[in-house]
Enzyme design. Sequence first.
Site, mmCIF file in Angstrom:
data_model
loop_
_atom_site.group_PDB
_atom_site.id
_atom_site.type_symbol
_atom_site.label_atom_id
_atom_site.label_comp_id
_atom_site.label_asym_id
_atom_site.label_seq_id
_atom_site.Cartn_x
_atom_site.Cartn_y
_atom_site.Cartn_z
ATOM 1 C CD1 TRP A 118 -1.869 -45.492 59.732
ATOM 2 C CD2 TRP A 118 -0.816 -46.946 58.220
ATOM 3 N NE1 TRP A 118 -1.681 -47.031 60.341
ATOM 4 C CE2 TRP A 118 -1.164 -47.741 59.368
ATOM 5 C CE3 TRP A 118 -0.278 -47.628 57.000
ATOM 6 C CZ2 TRP A 118 -0.509 -49.013 59.653
ATOM 7 C CZ3 TRP A 118 0.343 -48.876 57.130
ATOM 8 C CH2 TRP A 118 0.014 -49.505 58.242
ATOM 9 C CG HIS A 124 -13.588 -41.944 49.759
ATOM 10 N ND1 HIS A 124 -13.900 -41.531 48.439
ATOM 11 C CD2 HIS A 124 -13.602 -40.896 50.526
ATOM 12 C CE1 HIS A 124 -13.938 -40.122 48.539
ATOM 13 N NE2 HIS A 124 -13.832 -39.871 49.653
ATOM 14 C CB THR A 175 -9.152 -35.415 47.743
ATOM 15 O OG1 THR A 175 -10.469 -35.059 47.787
ATOM 16 C CG2 THR A 175 -8.196 -34.348 47.205
#
Length: 356
Positions: free
Chosen positions: A296, A322, A275
């Site tokens: 991060w 991801h 996202t």
Amino acid sequence: MSPCGRARRQTSRGAMAVLAWKFPRTRLPMGASALCVVVLCWLYIFPVYRLPNEKEIVQGVLQQGTAWRRNQTAARAFRKQMEDCCDPAHLFAMTKMNSPMGKSMWYDGEFLYSFTIDNSTYSLFPQATPFQLPLKKCAVVGNGGILKKSGCGRQIDEANFVMRCNLPPLSSEYTKDVGSKSQLVTANPSIIRQRFQNLLWSRKTFVDNMKIYNHSYIYMPAFSMKTGTEPSLRVYYTLSDVGANQTVLFANPNFLRSIGKFWKSRGIHAKRLSTGLFLVSAALGLCEEVAIYGFWPFSVNMHEQPISHHYYDNVLPFSGFHAMPEEFLQLWYLHKIGALRMQLDPCEDTSLQPTS
């Protein structure tokens, strides 16, 4: 032919030579021959690349330093790329202009399902993208643990337009680090299912939780997956029924698909972009200046001290969904060329803050 093309052809020829040397008089079965062709074609198209590990990336960032200078030319060039590939000014959200009645569209996260804009959905869309463009100074706030004790809240709230990911907590214990301001907040349907039981029994709890976002737009990928449509529509009707201050916007699946293709062409191979990267991409196309916080995805901070995954908890994501290190490297590159600013150091001196 490019040097890369020659190298790939040499790799393929080398592999063929190895096969010939090992099996000089052996005729491979038809299936094995076909498999060899597939493997060699794969090596030609996708040469082997080893992503640096976490320690190597952190060390690389430390060596390069976080010093930054804005490069207006780089920012404009990347904004032009976003406009050409994805047109966020017009396609960021579903609107009556880009999604007329009767239009058929495909879910961007599924290949087998499409939907048609009918009166029940068309009436939920704004006439056009409801922002005064270009947005001036934008802050995109991720949820990384690096924000904890960063003292970045004031700096974040100084932005003209603040975007946040996945309905993050903004209670008083966090505002010094993450701020309290928001103009747009994403909400994945999975959050509605997990936290609020699909709004079947907890509408009041949901409405109460949303008050902290004030007059924000709630940005939902209602048409990414078929299973996400119903929870997203429930969010719209729930907030509308109680006259809440928040306004629901539905992500345009064509925009999400275009963003995915854009980053895949630049080396990010994942089932789905995060996202955060979707939001940063949109911001780079909508805003004159972009600063990002909390991006991060590593277990240690800039001083190589352990940190939590999020600033509010240490729940780890599902692995393999991801490609967070790959995403970080792309964003870090944009920081180094001056197209956006990535905040990794504390914004204020937090050494005197009491430890919790």
